[in-house]
Motif scaffolding. Structure first.
Motif, PDB file in Angstrom:
ATOM      1  N   ARG A 331     -11.018   2.109  -5.667  1.00 31.95           N
ATOM      2  CA  ARG A 331     -11.547   1.029  -4.834  1.00 31.95           C
ATOM      3  C   ARG A 331     -10.970   1.100  -3.414  1.00 31.95           C
ATOM      4  O   ARG A 331     -11.691   0.884  -2.433  1.00 31.95           O
ATOM      5  CB  ARG A 331     -11.216  -0.324  -5.458  1.00 31.95           C
ATOM      6  N   LEU A 450     -17.309  -3.383  -5.597  1.00 31.14           N
ATOM      7  CA  LEU A 450     -16.331  -2.424  -5.102  1.00 31.14           C
ATOM      8  C   LEU A 450     -15.486  -3.016  -3.970  1.00 31.14           C
ATOM      9  O   LEU A 450     -14.264  -2.800  -3.915  1.00 31.14           O
ATOM     10  CB  LEU A 450     -17.036  -1.159  -4.624  1.00 31.14           C
ATOM     11  N   ASP A 453     -13.183  -5.864  -5.424  1.00 32.03           N
ATOM     12  CA  ASP A 453     -12.103  -5.227  -6.190  1.00 32.03           C
ATOM     13  C   ASP A 453     -11.072  -4.604  -5.249  1.00 32.03           C
ATOM     14  O   ASP A 453      -9.856  -4.754  -5.451  1.00 32.03           O
ATOM     15  CB  ASP A 453     -12.674  -4.135  -7.106  1.00 32.03           C
ATOM     16  N   GLY A 454     -11.560  -3.882  -4.227  1.00 33.40           N
ATOM     17  CA  GLY A 454     -10.641  -3.222  -3.299  1.00 33.40           C
ATOM     18  C   GLY A 454      -9.782  -4.219  -2.543  1.00 33.40           C
ATOM     19  O   GLY A 454      -8.570  -3.999  -2.364  1.00 33.40           O
TER      20      GLY A 454
END
Length: 516
Positions: A331, A450, A453-454
């Motif tokens: 991520r 994504l 999450d990152g």
């Protein structure tokens, strides 16, 4: 057998089995011929097998023993190779060709091809060509194809039975095998396939093996025909050509086809069919597609059961942190690569609280994380552009991020009441006053997952998106399967084996002093 007492019938069967097992060879063959007679088979069918009421388990076992002992009389044929000079065998092979390639009119015609010459008369038999069309390996002396044992001459017996007892079906099979018209590679070598099919049936029915004391299956259809093995061969030969076509097989796929055919026959016999019609009906339902589906289902169930074992669960828990770290890095790498977002602008209608967001055509902005993971760079960009961090004018240090907001909690969603249902919205809120935020609307769910999450990974929080959970499950499953490859086929115990107690002394150990 007509005695009404089940115990008497059971004892009679047991006595017959004892005679078949212990008598000398000549008497055994004479007794087997009597037992295979139509009158005796009818007696067993009517008074034992088809009799109303449930049969005792021991009676079923004695019927299974009788079935096995009678089948074992085929073992001698199975282990007898055909002599290349055996004129009777050669005549039977020529008879197979005659039945296959001769019609009532004197020659066989298929798709406009015939064995007639220009005058309309049938040419002399070309046995070498016919042997090749029938699927023999040796076109000069096909008797050599039956030299390998098993199945030896038993395969020729089965082919001869099919040709003489089910001539129409035999002709149809030969046409399918020899004239499919898709090239030689797609033709099923019928003779070679018949030899292999005989071998498969011998393995499944355990021809030549002594009956077991407890295990074994009794098939009621066994007493419905004078030659049940050969009759079963005829049904399975038709299954074989059907499966070959379904798999669109070539000669190179010969073994693969027989793996499927073996499983089709085994599954059909597992239901204990009452007659040959039931076998045929079951085999028709077990198409190649159905076998593939059943295999996948059973493999999935087996793997699911293995994954529930306690040692596997413990391994899973040990692997989770490692896999989560891998997903986290993935991520972060995605954030470093950056994403181009569509630009949205507020459009006032009546008051500020009633503003709505609308996409600005052909306007985009780009955001990416610096390689050292300390700063988000963002700014306007052209369509299809992926600017480097230095080209982006705005910066947001990671240490100044207060929190990540998603959905309706985002500032740009609160200000735009009519757009609270915009999917995939998220915002980065700064620590310092006045509160400022960098607002995003992701183009799709995967990009949204994504990025969130990152950002959570950068902020030291848990990744909770659907994509993260899916990746965790997939990677865990793959890693566990890779680690279990070395013990494939072994059963995994539910509990670890107990640790043995320590030895009473350690006299067996030697200690060497280290000299400095």
């Amino acid at each position: 057998m007509s005695h009404p007492d089940r115990d008497v019938q059971q004892n009679v069967l047991s006595f017959i089995n004892a005679l078949l097992s212990k008598a000398e060879s000549t008497r055994r063959k004479h007794l087997a011929a009597t037992l295979n007679s139509k009158s005796y088979r009818a007696s067993v069918l009517n008074h034992v097998i088809n009799r109303a009421g449930e049969r005792p388990a021991e009676t079923n076992h004695q019927l299974y023993v009788l079935q096995t002992l009678l089948l074992n009389f085929l073992d001698e044929r199975k282990l007898t190779p055909v002599d290349p000079q055996d004129q009777q065998a050669l005549n039977r092979i020529k008879d197979l060709c005659r039945i296959a390639f001769d019609s009532d009119s004197g020659f066989f015609t298929y798709n406009g091809n015939s064995d007639a010459n220009s005058s309309g008369k049938k040419d002399k038999p070309n046995y070498s060509r016919d042997y090749r069309k029938l699927g023999f390996k040796n076109e000069v002396n096909p008797a050599l194809d039956f030299a390998q044992t098993p199945p030896g001459i038993l395969a020729l017996d089965c082919m001869y039975h099919l040709a003489h007892t089910h001539t129409e079906a035999y002709n149809k099979l030969v046409i399918e095998c020899a004239y499919r018209g898709a090239g030689d590679d797609f033709l099923l070598p019928f003779a070679r396939a018949s030899i292999s099919l005989t071998n498969v049936l011998c393995d499944i029915l355990r021809v030549g093996e002594p009956p077991g004391d407890q295990e074994g299956k009794f098939y009621p259809f066994f007493f419905q025909h004078e030659k049940p093995f050969e009759e079963l061969f005829c049904i399975c030969a038709q299954l074989l050509t059907k499966t070959w076509k379904e798999m669109r097989a070539t000669v190179e796929d010969f073994d693969k086809v027989f793996d499927v055919v073996r499983e089709q026959i085994r599954r059909a016999l597992d239901i204990i069919p009452q007659n040959f019609s039931a076998i045929q009906e079951k085999l028709l339902s077990l198409t190649f597609t159905e076998i593939t589906r059943l295999r996948a289902q059973e493999r999935s169930s087996r793997e699911e059961g293995e994954l529930q074992a306690k040692p596997i669960q413990e391994l899973r828990q040990k692997l989770i942190p490692e896999i989560q770290a891998l997903i986290k890095q993935n991520r972060i790498n995605f954030l470093i690569s950056g994403t181009r977002f569509n630009k949205f602008a507020s459009k006032g209608l009546v008051s500020t609280s009633a503003n709505t967001l609308k996409r600005v055509k052909e306007k985009f902005w780009y955001c990416r994380l610096s390689p050292n993971e300390k700063t988000f760079h963002h700014g306007d960009c052209e369509e299809k552009a992926s600017p480097m961090p230095e080209a982006l004018t705005n910066k947001l240090p990671v240490v100044e991020i207060k929190e990540l907001l998603v959905g309706k909690d985002c500032p740009h969603m609160k200000e735009s009441k009519k757009n609270r249902n915009w999917p995939f919205a998220f915002s980065l809120v700064q620590e310092k006053e006045p509160l400022r935020s960098v607002d995003f609307i992701a183009p799709d769910e995967k990009t949204y997952d994504l990025w969130t999450d990152g950002i959570n990974a950068i902020l030291g929080k848990e990744m909770v998106s659907k994509e993260a959970k899916s990746d965790l499950d997939i990677l865990l499953h793959m890693e566990i399967k890779l680690r279990l490859l070395d013990i494939e086929g072994l059963s995994i115990p539910q509990e670890p084996p107990p640790i043995p107690p320590p030895p009473p002394n350690y006299d067996f150990a030697s200690f060497t002093a280290q000299v400095k």
